[in-house]
Motif scaffolding. Structure first.
Motif, mmCIF file in Angstrom:
data_model
loop_
_atom_site.group_PDB
_atom_site.id
_atom_site.type_symbol
_atom_site.label_atom_id
_atom_site.label_comp_id
_atom_site.label_asym_id
_atom_site.label_seq_id
_atom_site.Cartn_x
_atom_site.Cartn_y
_atom_site.Cartn_z
ATOM 1 N N ALA A 92 19.577 22.895 39.291
ATOM 2 C CA ALA A 92 18.880 24.030 38.679
ATOM 3 C C ALA A 92 18.671 23.733 37.199
ATOM 4 O O ALA A 92 19.233 22.774 36.664
ATOM 5 C CB ALA A 92 19.695 25.314 38.831
ATOM 6 N N VAL A 93 17.901 24.578 36.558
ATOM 7 C CA VAL A 93 17.872 24.606 35.096
ATOM 8 C C VAL A 93 18.990 25.546 34.660
ATOM 9 O O VAL A 93 19.092 26.675 35.158
ATOM 10 C CB VAL A 93 16.509 25.089 34.559
ATOM 11 N N TYR A 94 19.818 25.066 33.750
ATOM 12 C CA TYR A 94 20.959 25.839 33.259
ATOM 13 C C TYR A 94 20.648 26.371 31.860
ATOM 14 O O TYR A 94 20.184 25.634 30.990
ATOM 15 C CB TYR A 94 22.220 24.982 33.232
ATOM 16 N N TYR A 95 20.945 27.646 31.673
ATOM 17 C CA TYR A 95 20.687 28.337 30.418
ATOM 18 C C TYR A 95 21.978 28.935 29.880
ATOM 19 O O TYR A 95 22.819 29.402 30.645
ATOM 20 C CB TYR A 95 19.709 29.496 30.628
ATOM 21 N N CYS A 96 22.102 28.964 28.564
ATOM 22 C CA CYS A 96 23.159 29.765 27.969
ATOM 23 C C CYS A 96 22.516 30.979 27.286
ATOM 24 O O CYS A 96 21.334 30.955 26.914
ATOM 25 C CB CYS A 96 24.005 28.968 26.990
ATOM 26 N N ALA A 97 23.315 32.021 27.163
ATOM 27 C CA ALA A 97 22.838 33.265 26.585
ATOM 28 C C ALA A 97 23.976 33.935 25.838
ATOM 29 O O ALA A 97 25.151 33.719 26.162
ATOM 30 C CB ALA A 97 22.301 34.184 27.673
ATOM 31 N N ALA A 98 23.642 34.762 24.849
ATOM 32 C CA ALA A 98 24.655 35.412 24.016
ATOM 33 C C ALA A 98 24.392 36.907 23.898
ATOM 34 O O ALA A 98 23.234 37.351 23.876
ATOM 35 C CB ALA A 98 24.676 34.777 22.628
ATOM 36 N N VAL A 99 25.477 37.654 23.837
ATOM 37 C CA VAL A 99 25.404 39.105 23.685
ATOM 38 C C VAL A 99 26.620 39.569 22.891
ATOM 39 O O VAL A 99 27.683 38.955 22.974
ATOM 40 C CB VAL A 99 25.340 39.802 25.069
ATOM 41 N N LYS A 100 26.474 40.667 22.164
ATOM 42 C CA LYS A 100 27.567 41.130 21.293
ATOM 43 C C LYS A 100 28.786 41.602 22.069
ATOM 44 O O LYS A 100 29.904 41.489 21.599
ATOM 45 C CB LYS A 100 27.050 42.274 20.412
ATOM 46 N N ARG A 101 28.561 42.145 23.275
ATOM 47 C CA ARG A 101 29.667 42.813 23.974
ATOM 48 C C ARG A 101 29.951 42.154 25.307
ATOM 49 O O ARG A 101 29.064 41.967 26.129
ATOM 50 C CB ARG A 101 29.300 44.280 24.170
ATOM 51 N N PHE A 102 31.208 41.809 25.539
ATOM 52 C CA PHE A 102 31.640 41.262 26.819
ATOM 53 C C PHE A 102 31.953 42.415 27.755
ATOM 54 O O PHE A 102 32.523 43.412 27.358
ATOM 55 C CB PHE A 102 32.891 40.398 26.626
ATOM 56 N N GLY A 103 31.572 42.270 29.015
ATOM 57 C CA GLY A 103 31.872 43.334 29.952
ATOM 58 C C GLY A 103 31.672 42.900 31.382
ATOM 59 O O GLY A 103 31.363 41.732 31.663
ATOM 60 N N GLY A 104 31.825 43.834 32.291
ATOM 61 C CA GLY A 104 31.731 43.523 33.713
ATOM 62 C C GLY A 104 30.367 43.062 34.163
ATOM 63 O O GLY A 104 30.229 42.504 35.251
ATOM 64 N N LYS A 105 29.339 43.271 33.337
ATOM 65 C CA LYS A 105 27.989 42.848 33.704
ATOM 66 C C LYS A 105 27.639 41.497 33.091
ATOM 67 O O LYS A 105 26.463 41.130 33.016
ATOM 68 C CB LYS A 105 26.974 43.896 33.247
ATOM 69 N N CYS A 106 28.629 40.748 32.675
ATOM 70 C CA CYS A 106 28.336 39.530 31.918
ATOM 71 C C CYS A 106 27.714 38.426 32.771
ATOM 72 O O CYS A 106 27.299 37.413 32.219
ATOM 73 C CB CYS A 106 29.566 39.019 31.191
ATOM 74 N N LEU A 107 27.644 38.587 34.077
ATOM 75 C CA LEU A 107 26.903 37.642 34.918
ATOM 76 C C LEU A 107 25.503 38.153 35.237
ATOM 77 O O LEU A 107 24.809 37.583 36.073
ATOM 78 C CB LEU A 107 27.671 37.363 36.217
ATOM 79 N N THR A 108 25.100 39.214 34.578
ATOM 80 C CA THR A 108 23.779 39.817 34.784
ATOM 81 C C THR A 108 22.854 39.394 33.651
ATOM 82 O O THR A 108 23.160 39.667 32.487
ATOM 83 C CB THR A 108 23.896 41.347 34.818
ATOM 84 N N PRO A 109 21.733 38.756 33.961
ATOM 85 C CA PRO A 109 20.849 38.271 32.888
ATOM 86 C C PRO A 109 20.387 39.370 31.925
ATOM 87 O O PRO A 109 20.287 39.128 30.719
ATOM 88 C CB PRO A 109 19.656 37.688 33.657
ATOM 89 N N GLU A 110 20.165 40.560 32.435
ATOM 90 C CA GLU A 110 19.647 41.651 31.603
ATOM 91 C C GLU A 110 20.645 42.107 30.534
ATOM 92 O O GLU A 110 20.287 42.829 29.614
ATOM 93 C CB GLU A 110 19.252 42.837 32.477
ATOM 94 N N TRP A 111 21.899 41.668 30.642
ATOM 95 C CA TRP A 111 22.946 42.053 29.690
ATOM 96 C C TRP A 111 22.748 41.374 28.344
ATOM 97 O O TRP A 111 23.268 41.835 27.330
ATOM 98 C CB TRP A 111 24.296 41.648 30.302
ATOM 99 N N TYR A 112 21.995 40.260 28.315
ATOM 100 C CA TYR A 112 22.005 39.358 27.168
ATOM 101 C C TYR A 112 20.820 39.545 26.231
ATOM 102 O O TYR A 112 19.720 39.926 26.650
ATOM 103 C CB TYR A 112 22.067 37.906 27.666
ATOM 104 N N ASP A 113 21.071 39.233 24.953
ATOM 105 C CA ASP A 113 20.059 39.394 23.908
ATOM 106 C C ASP A 113 19.369 38.082 23.530
ATOM 107 O O ASP A 113 18.197 38.089 23.177
ATOM 108 C CB ASP A 113 20.712 39.979 22.649
ATOM 109 N N TYR A 114 20.105 36.988 23.560
ATOM 110 C CA TYR A 114 19.559 35.713 23.099
ATOM 111 C C TYR A 114 19.714 34.658 24.188
ATOM 112 O O TYR A 114 20.750 34.594 24.857
ATOM 113 C CB TYR A 114 20.291 35.247 21.827
ATOM 114 N N TRP A 115 18.701 33.810 24.301
ATOM 115 C CA TRP A 115 18.661 32.786 25.344
ATOM 116 C C TRP A 115 18.249 31.443 24.777
ATOM 117 O O TRP A 115 17.441 31.370 23.835
ATOM 118 C CB TRP A 115 17.643 33.171 26.425
ATOM 119 N N GLY A 116 18.798 30.388 25.375
ATOM 120 C CA GLY A 116 18.329 29.051 25.084
ATOM 121 C C GLY A 116 17.160 28.692 25.987
ATOM 122 O O GLY A 116 16.742 29.480 26.842
ATOM 123 N N GLN A 117 16.652 27.472 25.796
ATOM 124 C CA GLN A 117 15.480 27.006 26.543
ATOM 125 C C GLN A 117 15.844 26.355 27.880
ATOM 126 O O GLN A 117 14.972 26.142 28.719
ATOM 127 C CB GLN A 117 14.680 26.022 25.699
#
Length: 125
Positions: A92-117
């Motif tokens: 697959a193509v692997y991406y990292c992403a960052a968000v201010k708050r860790f939580g139970g939805k942290c495997l959900t893409p919509e949780w994140y604010d910033y993404w790599g290419q």
């Protein structure tokens, strides 16, 4: 400018290993939880693993438990994904992403604010 850059992907044989890196620039990554995601052709983006900003909490999708390890080095402003015992279905193509708050939805893409290419991982003999 806020930026995440993944590296470390490539072609590996089944059973092999790769270490992915996610480097941040323009912001301090230790303020953020970070997730790794992957997307195979024709499939939705899938959460693989995530780590809290202090690295005291990690979550893995069942398919990669005991094979993948997420870690971070806040001094280097980077997060890593060590992938062992790779299988063709990990391709697959692997991406990292960052968000201010860790939580139970942290495997959900919509949780994140910033993404790599993204970085391509291909597992094939």
């Amino acid at each position: 400018q806020v930026q995440l850059v993944e590296s470390g992907g490539g072609l590996v044989q089944p059973g092999g290993s790769l270490r992915l890196s996610c480097a941040a620039s323009g912001f301090t990554l230790d303020d953020y939880a970070v997730g790794w995601f992957r997307q195979a052709p024709g499939k939705e983006r899938e959460g693989v693993s995530c780590i809290s900003n202090r690295a005291n909490k990690t979550i893995y999708v069942e398919a990669v438990k005991d094979r993948f390890t997420i870690s971070r080095d806040n001094a280097k402003n980077a997060v890593y994904l060590q992938m062992n015992s790779l299988k063709p279905e990990d391709t697959a193509v692997y991406y990292c992403a960052a968000v201010k708050r860790f939580g139970g939805k942290c495997l959900t893409p919509e949780w994140y604010d910033y993404w790599g290419q993204g970085t391509q991982v291909t597992v094939s003999s």
